[in-house]
Design a protein around this motif. Sequence first.
Motif, mmCIF file in Angstrom:
data_model
loop_
_atom_site.group_PDB
_atom_site.id
_atom_site.type_symbol
_atom_site.label_atom_id
_atom_site.label_comp_id
_atom_site.label_asym_id
_atom_site.label_seq_id
_atom_site.Cartn_x
_atom_site.Cartn_y
_atom_site.Cartn_z
ATOM 1 N N GLU A 14 -2.546 9.230 7.796
ATOM 2 C CA GLU A 14 -2.495 10.032 9.024
ATOM 3 C C GLU A 14 -3.691 9.725 9.915
ATOM 4 O OE1 GLU A 14 -0.334 14.030 7.199
ATOM 5 O OE2 GLU A 14 -2.488 13.711 6.924
ATOM 6 N N ASP A 16 -5.406 7.006 10.036
ATOM 7 C CA ASP A 16 -5.246 5.662 10.591
ATOM 8 C C ASP A 16 -4.343 5.687 11.827
ATOM 9 O OD1 ASP A 16 -6.870 4.593 8.633
ATOM 10 O OD2 ASP A 16 -5.206 3.847 7.400
ATOM 11 N N SER A 17 -3.261 6.448 11.771
ATOM 12 C CA SER A 17 -2.356 6.528 12.919
ATOM 13 C C SER A 17 -3.038 7.182 14.113
ATOM 14 C CB SER A 17 -1.091 7.304 12.541
ATOM 15 O OG SER A 17 -0.276 6.552 11.670
ATOM 16 N N ARG A 20 -5.522 4.685 15.620
ATOM 17 C CA ARG A 20 -4.876 3.625 16.397
ATOM 18 C C ARG A 20 -4.444 4.117 17.770
ATOM 19 N NH1 ARG A 20 -2.843 1.908 11.258
ATOM 20 N NH2 ARG A 20 -0.981 3.203 11.481
ATOM 21 N N GLY A 21 -4.203 5.407 17.881
ATOM 22 C CA GLY A 21 -3.779 5.945 19.165
ATOM 23 C C GLY A 21 -4.907 6.232 20.134
ATOM 24 N N LEU A 221 4.627 8.581 11.684
ATOM 25 C CA LEU A 221 3.282 8.060 11.909
ATOM 26 C C LEU A 221 3.192 7.332 13.254
ATOM 27 C CD1 LEU A 221 2.383 6.808 8.323
ATOM 28 C CD2 LEU A 221 1.461 8.823 9.497
ATOM 29 N N ASP A 222 4.261 6.659 13.640
ATOM 30 C CA ASP A 222 4.289 6.026 14.962
ATOM 31 C C ASP A 222 4.218 7.078 16.069
ATOM 32 O OD1 ASP A 222 4.379 3.456 13.974
ATOM 33 O OD2 ASP A 222 6.553 3.252 14.178
ATOM 34 N N ARG A 225 0.697 8.340 16.349
ATOM 35 C CA ARG A 225 -0.144 7.387 17.088
ATOM 36 C C ARG A 225 0.080 7.531 18.589
ATOM 37 N NH1 ARG A 225 1.188 3.609 19.870
ATOM 38 N NH2 ARG A 225 3.294 3.547 18.994
#
Length: 241
Positions: A14, A16-17, A20-21, A221-222, A225
């Motif tokens: 979570e 990490d997502s 990345r956002g 998860l996408d 992000r």
Amino acid sequence: MVLRILIVTAVTAEADSVARGLRLDGPGPGGVPLPGGYLLRRHADAVDVLVGGVGPAAVAAATATALARAAVPYDLVVSAGIAGGFQPAAPLGSVVVSDTIVAADLGAQTPDGHLSVEELGFGRSTHPVGPALTRRVSDALTHGGQPHTVGPVLTVSTATGTAGRAAELAVRHPGAVAEAMEGFGVAEAAAAHGVPVIEIRAVSNAVGPRDRAAWRIGEALDALRHTFQLLSTTVFVEPAP
């Protein structure tokens, strides 16, 4: 003005997502160690991402540690991650934004049903989110094209695995949009330090019978992000309410 934000997740995937956002000016992610073995992932000296562990007790301890050790006070705490969504209100792959954070199973079981701690005469089981904050987050997601639902997000210590339990929670908490396992713990720590809090989650599965084949963790998860990409250039750079 860029706000000081603490984002707390349960697990690394979570975090990490979320990371990345993030789209903020400044140096790349760094690591700030905290007592207890926690590590803040810092983005542009403004947003810290913390993996706090699973369950309300674990994240309450982690969040309280980060808040107590902050050299510069935080303006906002966000409980973030994936969640089970109540159907059909919160479809898989969509996002939920809390207007209330609720400890759904904190209280006592009686022959007549569940009693909350408020009904028992001690403690609290809800943390209302400031309406202006919820609205700003919702508006940012709407303008960014991210499907989402606003409503109460439930915190449970045992994830729902039956239709009967899902129906019981829906009746006891009308309008609930999702359940997860950390929001109330994060909210308790934030409240103790006088910092506004909100819970934002992407829906990976339906609340009810556990059907792992139907889970959409990658899709959720996408969406997480994308959500934090949108918030990093809108809500996170606006004055707090």
